[in-house]
Enzyme design. Structure first.
Site, mmCIF file in Angstrom:
data_model
loop_
_atom_site.group_PDB
_atom_site.id
_atom_site.type_symbol
_atom_site.label_atom_id
_atom_site.label_comp_id
_atom_site.label_asym_id
_atom_site.label_seq_id
_atom_site.Cartn_x
_atom_site.Cartn_y
_atom_site.Cartn_z
ATOM 1 N N ASN A 81 49.813 46.329 69.039
ATOM 2 C CA ASN A 81 51.083 45.604 69.003
ATOM 3 C C ASN A 81 51.534 45.237 70.411
ATOM 4 O O ASN A 81 51.307 45.990 71.367
ATOM 5 C CB ASN A 81 52.159 46.461 68.323
ATOM 6 C CG ASN A 81 51.815 46.770 66.868
ATOM 7 O OD1 ASN A 81 50.981 46.088 66.271
ATOM 8 N ND2 ASN A 81 52.412 47.804 66.321
ATOM 9 N N ASN A 99 48.700 53.748 55.796
ATOM 10 C CA ASN A 99 48.846 52.302 55.619
ATOM 11 C C ASN A 99 49.580 51.992 54.319
ATOM 12 O O ASN A 99 49.592 52.806 53.390
ATOM 13 C CB ASN A 99 47.449 51.640 55.604
ATOM 14 C CG ASN A 99 47.476 50.253 56.225
ATOM 15 O OD1 ASN A 99 48.018 50.062 57.310
ATOM 16 N ND2 ASN A 99 46.922 49.285 55.500
ATOM 17 N N LEU A 100 50.140 50.755 54.269
ATOM 18 C CA LEU A 100 50.861 50.393 53.033
ATOM 19 C C LEU A 100 49.900 50.208 51.870
ATOM 20 O O LEU A 100 50.196 50.543 50.729
ATOM 21 C CB LEU A 100 51.640 49.091 53.273
ATOM 22 C CG LEU A 100 52.568 48.642 52.127
ATOM 23 C CD1 LEU A 100 53.665 49.666 51.921
ATOM 24 C CD2 LEU A 100 53.156 47.268 52.420
ATOM 25 N N CYS A 132 50.131 36.428 86.162
ATOM 26 C CA CYS A 132 49.807 35.203 86.909
ATOM 27 C C CYS A 132 48.302 34.977 86.815
ATOM 28 O O CYS A 132 47.505 35.837 87.229
ATOM 29 C CB CYS A 132 50.202 35.352 88.377
ATOM 30 S SG CYS A 132 49.647 33.932 89.372
ATOM 31 N N ASP A 180 54.759 44.555 70.969
ATOM 32 C CA ASP A 180 56.187 44.870 71.108
ATOM 33 C C ASP A 180 56.356 46.179 71.887
ATOM 34 O O ASP A 180 55.389 46.906 72.116
ATOM 35 C CB ASP A 180 56.838 44.974 69.710
ATOM 36 C CG ASP A 180 56.267 46.110 68.861
ATOM 37 O OD1 ASP A 180 55.717 45.838 67.767
ATOM 38 O OD2 ASP A 180 56.345 47.279 69.286
ATOM 39 N N ARG A 229 58.685 35.299 69.752
ATOM 40 C CA ARG A 229 58.309 36.667 69.407
ATOM 41 C C ARG A 229 59.010 37.662 70.330
ATOM 42 O O ARG A 229 59.376 38.763 69.908
ATOM 43 C CB ARG A 229 56.780 36.796 69.474
ATOM 44 C CG ARG A 229 56.139 35.866 68.435
ATOM 45 C CD ARG A 229 54.699 36.137 68.196
ATOM 46 N NE ARG A 229 54.514 37.501 67.745
ATOM 47 C CZ ARG A 229 53.378 38.170 67.948
ATOM 48 N NH1 ARG A 229 52.405 37.585 68.598
ATOM 49 N NH2 ARG A 229 53.246 39.397 67.516
ATOM 50 N N SER A 235 45.095 46.335 59.571
ATOM 51 C CA SER A 235 44.231 45.847 58.482
ATOM 52 C C SER A 235 42.757 46.119 58.749
ATOM 53 O O SER A 235 41.914 45.927 57.887
ATOM 54 C CB SER A 235 44.429 44.330 58.318
ATOM 55 O OG SER A 235 44.040 43.678 59.533
ATOM 56 N N HIS A 292 46.256 44.938 73.478
ATOM 57 C CA HIS A 292 46.386 43.480 73.358
ATOM 58 C C HIS A 292 47.493 42.936 74.243
ATOM 59 O O HIS A 292 47.935 41.797 74.064
ATOM 60 C CB HIS A 292 46.637 43.082 71.889
ATOM 61 C CG HIS A 292 45.455 43.306 71.009
ATOM 62 N ND1 HIS A 292 45.531 43.301 69.642
ATOM 63 C CD2 HIS A 292 44.155 43.558 71.312
ATOM 64 C CE1 HIS A 292 44.316 43.530 69.130
ATOM 65 N NE2 HIS A 292 43.475 43.697 70.119
HETATM 66 N N1 APR Z 1 53.902 50.264 56.532
HETATM 67 C C1 APR Z 1 52.585 50.508 56.770
HETATM 68 N N2 APR Z 1 51.629 49.532 56.798
HETATM 69 C C2 APR Z 1 52.054 48.272 56.565
HETATM 70 C C3 APR Z 1 53.403 47.939 56.308
HETATM 71 C C4 APR Z 1 54.341 49.002 56.299
HETATM 72 N N3 APR Z 1 55.641 48.783 56.056
HETATM 73 N N4 APR Z 1 53.478 46.593 56.095
HETATM 74 C C5 APR Z 1 52.227 46.107 56.239
HETATM 75 N N5 APR Z 1 51.366 47.112 56.506
HETATM 76 C C6 APR Z 1 49.920 47.029 56.743
HETATM 77 C C7 APR Z 1 49.215 45.980 55.930
HETATM 78 O O1 APR Z 1 48.797 46.523 54.681
HETATM 79 C C8 APR Z 1 48.016 45.646 56.821
HETATM 80 O O2 APR Z 1 46.936 46.530 56.554
HETATM 81 O O3 APR Z 1 49.758 46.653 58.101
HETATM 82 C C9 APR Z 1 48.537 45.918 58.228
HETATM 83 C C10 APR Z 1 48.847 44.662 59.010
HETATM 84 O O4 APR Z 1 47.618 44.002 59.215
HETATM 85 P P1 APR Z 1 47.580 42.722 60.176
HETATM 86 O O5 APR Z 1 48.682 41.798 59.796
HETATM 87 O O6 APR Z 1 46.171 42.226 60.179
HETATM 88 O O7 APR Z 1 47.953 43.298 61.615
HETATM 89 P P2 APR Z 1 46.995 44.074 62.623
HETATM 90 O O8 APR Z 1 46.012 44.925 61.892
HETATM 91 O O9 APR Z 1 47.869 44.730 63.621
HETATM 92 O O10 APR Z 1 46.209 42.864 63.351
HETATM 93 C C11 APR Z 1 45.357 43.213 64.424
HETATM 94 O O11 APR Z 1 45.061 40.880 64.970
HETATM 95 O O12 APR Z 1 45.996 38.817 65.177
HETATM 96 C C12 APR Z 1 45.553 39.904 65.882
HETATM 97 O O13 APR Z 1 46.267 40.539 68.005
HETATM 98 C C13 APR Z 1 46.663 40.509 66.675
HETATM 99 O O14 APR Z 1 47.043 42.830 67.142
HETATM 100 C C14 APR Z 1 46.776 41.913 66.099
HETATM 101 C C15 APR Z 1 45.418 42.148 65.487
#
Ligand code: APR
Length: 231
Positions: free
Chosen positions: A89, A198-199, A114, A91, A56, A174, A106
């Protein structure tokens, strides 16, 4: 400008090629999070966990910020004392887009921790089990990531920012993982307005006053441009 707290998730970096967790083909469909994102998994097989985060980290280093990262950095630069960037995130794309003081609740894939002495440092691109800590030399080093079952970082600072917010915005998340998924309710309780970018609808969309759907690289710059025009 009003006080704004912006929470971002994997959707912010999706168009930079970093992948999300729960979308089709997401990271948690390829890896077992119990094995690579829990303290128990790390204790069982540190080499596998380091391998996961080395991959990653390489993805992150090979990625570039997208227009959404740049727009959030531009908004913060326009009013640094009014804009708080909180991200789930790991990153560093917001920083590479020019953002400062990003609150990584996170942790950060570019940092190491350490487990013996608590020292943190910028990590080499590849970490191995038994890497000695630069401060105490113990071979007890891990990525500086908050795993499931651990306490997210900077929760007091985040709570303070939410209590002062006029507007809470969630970008690309999400709403599946707490405590981040609860921030919208906390902000509402403090009287903030709430906006979701959001998407597609998330698990907490119903808690937002307004939702705008579309790719972050389009809807985030559009929203920031509106704000900056209003001043
Ligand atoms: N533009 C906007 N939103 C987007 C895009 C995009 N191009 N692509 C995907 N999405 C949205 C999806 O619809 C979804 O709602 O981003 C969200 C991603 O959701 P997750 O994959 O669950 O990621 P996240 O919400 O950051 O997860 C939270 O869970 O696993 C742990 O620590 C990890 O920080 C992470 C946390």
């Amino acid at each position: 400008m009003e006080r704004i707290v912006i929470l971002s998730g994997a959707g912010l970096s999706a168009e930079s090629g970093l992948g999300t967790f729960r979308d089709a083909g997401g990271i948690w469909q390829k890896y077992d999070l119990e094995e690579v994102a829990t303290p128990e998994g790390f204790a069982r097989n540190p080499a596998l966990v380091h391998q996961f985060y080395n991959a990653r980290r390489a993805n992150c280093a090979g990625a570039a910020p997208n227009a959404a990262h740049r727009a959030l950095a531009e908004l913060q630069q326009a009013a640094p004392d009014r804009v708080t960037l909180v991200t789930q995130n790991i990153d560093d794309l917001l920083e590479r887009a020019g953002a400062r003081d990003v609150i990584h609740m996170h942790g950060e894939v570019m940092r190491a921790l350490c487990a013996s002495c608590g020292h943190r440092w910028d990590v080499p691109m590849v970490m191995q089990p038994q890497d000695p800590c630069p401060a105490c030399a113990q071979p007890d080093t891990r990525p500086d990531i908050v795993w499931f079952g651990e306490i997210p970082y900077h929760m007091e600072d985040i709570g303070a920012a939410l209590s002062q917010a006029d507007l809470f915005v969630a970008v690309g998340t999400s709403g599946a993982v707490y405590p981040a998924a609860g921030f919208v309710s906390e902000a509402r309780a403090f009287g903030a307005r709430t906006l979701e970018l959001n998407l597609e609808p998330s698990e907490t969309s119903r808690l937002f006053d307004t939702s705008r759907l579309g790719p972050a690289s389009e809807i985030v710059p559009a929203w920031v441009a509106e704000l900056l025009q209003r001043g």
